[in-house]
Structures are given as C-alpha cells and as structure tokens.
Write a protein that holds these residues in place. Structure first.
Motif, mmCIF file in Angstrom:
data_model
loop_
_atom_site.group_PDB
_atom_site.id
_atom_site.type_symbol
_atom_site.label_atom_id
_atom_site.label_comp_id
_atom_site.label_asym_id
_atom_site.label_seq_id
_atom_site.Cartn_x
_atom_site.Cartn_y
_atom_site.Cartn_z
ATOM 1 N N ILE A 161 6.562 1.640 2.287
ATOM 2 C CA ILE A 161 6.338 3.095 2.326
ATOM 3 C C ILE A 161 5.416 3.580 1.202
ATOM 4 O O ILE A 161 4.988 4.725 1.199
ATOM 5 C CB ILE A 161 7.683 3.868 2.317
ATOM 6 C CG1 ILE A 161 8.534 3.523 1.094
ATOM 7 C CG2 ILE A 161 8.461 3.617 3.587
ATOM 8 C CD1 ILE A 161 8.498 4.571 0.050
ATOM 9 N N HIS A 206 -1.050 10.975 5.674
ATOM 10 C CA HIS A 206 0.368 11.316 5.698
ATOM 11 C C HIS A 206 0.675 12.432 4.711
ATOM 12 O O HIS A 206 0.385 12.315 3.517
ATOM 13 C CB HIS A 206 1.225 10.082 5.368
ATOM 14 C CG HIS A 206 2.677 10.422 5.201
ATOM 15 N ND1 HIS A 206 3.498 10.632 6.277
ATOM 16 C CD2 HIS A 206 3.427 10.622 4.096
ATOM 17 C CE1 HIS A 206 4.713 10.931 5.834
ATOM 18 N NE2 HIS A 206 4.687 10.930 4.508
ATOM 19 N N ARG A 217 2.256 5.818 1.539
ATOM 20 C CA ARG A 217 2.461 7.208 1.952
ATOM 21 C C ARG A 217 2.806 8.130 0.788
ATOM 22 O O ARG A 217 2.896 9.342 0.961
ATOM 23 C CB ARG A 217 3.592 7.281 2.984
ATOM 24 C CG ARG A 217 3.228 6.599 4.266
ATOM 25 C CD ARG A 217 4.392 6.630 5.246
ATOM 26 N NE ARG A 217 3.825 6.606 6.573
ATOM 27 C CZ ARG A 217 4.125 7.466 7.530
ATOM 28 N NH1 ARG A 217 5.016 8.408 7.323
ATOM 29 N NH2 ARG A 217 3.544 7.376 8.696
ATOM 30 N N GLU A 273 11.764 8.241 4.460
ATOM 31 C CA GLU A 273 12.068 7.476 5.680
ATOM 32 C C GLU A 273 13.266 6.543 5.534
ATOM 33 O O GLU A 273 13.247 5.405 5.990
ATOM 34 C CB GLU A 273 10.839 6.658 6.103
ATOM 35 C CG GLU A 273 9.608 7.501 6.302
ATOM 36 C CD GLU A 273 8.352 6.660 6.360
ATOM 37 O OE1 GLU A 273 8.403 5.506 6.784
ATOM 38 O OE2 GLU A 273 7.303 7.196 5.963
#
Length: 162
Positions: free
Chosen positions: A149, A16, A152, A135
């Motif tokens: 998250i 990512h 990432r 996000e």
C-alpha cells in the motif's frame, strides 16, 4: 507484468487520493487550525505551509508530524492530494507552524522499502484517526502488506533548514 502494465499501475497509484468530506474540511480541519494557532498541538498536528503549484499563494493544511528515531516525517494518509503535489512542485520546501513558531524544512520523498517503518510508526500513533484510508493494513501488518500500500501514501523525510 510488462513495463507498460507497471507504468499504468504506478500512474494509478500516483492518482490515488481520498478527498476529505464536508465535516473534515469545514469542521475538523478548521478546529485543528484554530487550536494550532493557539500554540497547541492535537496529537502531533502542525499547520503545513507550502507554495501552491499553480497560484503561487501559500497554502495551509493541518498535518500530523511524526518523529521516528530522531527524524521527522510527513505522511499523506489520503494519498496524492493537493499538499503532496504542492510539496513536490516546491522542490520540497515547506514550513510547519505551531502557534507563533514557524519551522522551515526541506522534504525528501521516500520510496519503496524506506516507507515501511515510517508507515508502521504512523499507523501505531494515528490508526484510530486515519486507519480507514489504509485498506485494512495496520501497524501489526507484515512488511509486505505495508509495502503493497506504500505507493498510495506518500512519505516525506524532513530536514530542518537553519
């Protein structure tokens, strides 16, 4: 989920990365570098210096230095980009520069629940600048949302080298 599925998911997280656009690369990063070169920090910014993993040349990129509970951290809002890969390849050896002041550090990458309070503090301070990369997760999000998250967004704890 099977271990193969877990491995595939982790590999996807490790890849990512949201590459900066033209304006960030050509204008914003250069402006921050110029101001930092004059010894002024833009909201905690520093120039990160790390040896390139392929070229061996010193690479420089602006980063936001976070201080939390007396410790210093770097967070990669955009994911597993070049500076993150270079820090890993350099066994965590890096320098942060502000004006003429150069400080050397040993960086240790945090994982799992260790990342959550650092990500929360990072978003409290810089959500306006970097929130789009998270996000919809922000400083007010639950620990579970931040943990989701976290893979990432690499987080490094820094220890000053004397």
């Amino acid at each position: 989920m099977s271990s193969n599925a877990d491995s595939a998911a982790n590999a996807g997280e490790a890849r990512h990365y949201r590459q900066p656009g033209w304006f960030t690369r050509k204008v914003a990063n250069r402006a921050v570098a110029l101001v930092n070169g004059l010894g002024l920090s833009v909201w905690g910014s520093r120039m990160l210096e790390v040896r390139g993993r392929s070229s061996g040349q010193i690479r420089r990129v602006p980063v936001n230095l976070l201080t939390l509970d007396g410790r210093q951290y770097l967070v990669s809002a955009r994911g597993h980009g070049q500076w993150v890969r270079n820090v890993r390849a350099a066994d965590g050896e890096l320098a942060l520069v502000l004006g003429r002041r150069r400080s050397s550090y040993q960086a240790v990458e945090l994982t799992g629940p260790e990342q959550v309070p650092v990500l929360r503090a990072y978003l409290v301070k810089w959500k306006a600048e970097v929130g789009a990369f998270f996000e919809g997760v922000g400083p007010e999000s639950s620990d579970e949302e931040l943990a989701r998250i976290a893979p990432r967004h690499p987080v490094f704890a820094l220890t000053p080298l004397r």
